[in-house]
Design a protein around this motif. Structure first.
Motif, short mmCIF file in Angstrom:
data_model
loop_
_atom_site.label_atom_id
_atom_site.label_comp_id
_atom_site.label_asym_id
_atom_site.label_seq_id
_atom_site.Cartn_x
_atom_site.Cartn_y
_atom_site.Cartn_z
N ASP A 87 -52.75 -25.58 109.56
CA ASP A 87 -52.17 -24.57 110.44
C ASP A 87 -50.71 -24.27 110.09
OD1 ASP A 87 -52.58 -22.80 112.72
OD2 ASP A 87 -51.16 -24.09 113.80
N GLN A 88 -50.07 -25.18 109.38
CA GLN A 88 -48.71 -24.94 108.92
C GLN A 88 -48.67 -23.80 107.91
OE1 GLN A 88 -46.34 -26.70 110.64
NE2 GLN A 88 -48.21 -27.42 111.65
N VAL A 89 -49.81 -23.56 107.26
CA VAL A 89 -49.91 -22.46 106.30
C VAL A 89 -50.29 -21.17 107.02
CG1 VAL A 89 -51.11 -21.62 104.24
CG2 VAL A 89 -50.56 -24.06 104.47
N GLY A 90 -51.20 -21.27 107.95
CA GLY A 90 -51.62 -20.08 108.69
C GLY A 90 -52.97 -20.30 109.36
N GLN A 91 -53.34 -19.34 110.19
CA GLN A 91 -54.58 -19.47 110.96
C GLN A 91 -55.82 -19.51 110.09
OE1 GLN A 91 -56.46 -16.24 113.60
NE2 GLN A 91 -55.31 -17.48 115.06
N ALA A 128 -56.22 -22.87 108.66
CA ALA A 128 -56.69 -23.81 109.68
C ALA A 128 -58.19 -23.66 109.90
CB ALA A 128 -55.93 -23.58 110.98
N LEU A 139 -54.62 -29.21 111.92
CA LEU A 139 -53.19 -29.16 112.25
C LEU A 139 -52.33 -29.09 110.99
CD1 LEU A 139 -52.85 -31.67 115.24
CD2 LEU A 139 -52.98 -29.16 115.29
N ILE A 140 -52.75 -29.79 109.93
CA ILE A 140 -52.01 -29.72 108.67
C ILE A 140 -52.09 -28.31 108.08
CG2 ILE A 140 -51.96 -30.52 106.27
CD1 ILE A 140 -52.91 -33.26 107.29
#
Length: 200
Positions: A77-81, A84, A74-75
């Motif tokens: 995922d803030q950058v991108g798939q 993640a 989840l952390i």
């Protein structure tokens, strides 16, 4: 290519460090039960915790091991798939091969479920439902983990983006490889069932 590797490296390291936290060992030691690696199967996961620590400690271990997969994904995922996905791979490898325990860790079932949950909840739902069903019928945690992760990974090709499905395929191979001894015992009919005390 280089930028992609850089994008994956940071999240991967984050996932690895969080995944390396041996919650089963820490909880049983905190409860005064000693080193879980010297009891039962020697594994640090929830099933072995259940053998010596009871349902409460086993449930806490299961939850925390799953969160090791959820939180870094989840952390990242803030950058991108892709970030993640890298974090998810790191979390599972950290749980299986933790640096703090000489790279001898758990078998990954709960952490893989956490990664699935954070990346694609339908895939996690398939895995969790199948695990519960198989455990209810056969009472083999290992069998449930093997079949549930395999079918959940297959379902990722329908329910999740391609990078997630590719990660799921790799993770299920790792889970099966870590369960090689369980597979041998299942085939021999000597695998311990949930609730059954493992003989010394």
């Amino acid at each position: 290519m280089v930028s992609t590797l850089i994008l994956l490296l940071g999240p991967f390291l984050l996932g690895y460090l969080l995944g390396s936290i041996p919650f089963g060992l820490l909880l049983t030691r905190a409860a005064g039960l000693g080193d879980i690696r010297k009891v039962g199967s020697g594994n640090i996961g929830a099933t072995n915790v259940l053998r010596i620590g009871g349902k409460g400690l086993a449930a806490a271990t299961l939850l925390l091991d799953a969160l090791k997969g959820v939180v870094p994904v989840l952390i990242a995922d803030q950058v991108g798939q892709l970030a993640a996905v890298g974090a998810g791979a790191g979390a599972v490898l950290g749980h299986m091969f933790p640096v703090w325990l000489g790279f001898k860790g758990g078998k990954g079932g709960a952490t893989v479920l956490g990664v699935f949950l954070a990346l694609s909840w339908p895939v996690a739902a398939v895995g969790a439902a199948l695990w519960l069903l198989i455990v209810a019928i056969f009472r083999y945690s290992s069998l449930a983990t093997l079949l549930a992760t395999a079918i959940a990974a297959a379902s990722a090709w329908w329910f999740a983006p391609r990078p997630v499905a590719m990660l799921a395929a790799v993770l299920v191979l790792l889970v099966w490889a870590k369960h090689h001894e369980n597979i041998r015992r299942l085939l021999a009919g000597t695998e311990s069932r949930i609730g059954q005390k493992k003989s010394a």
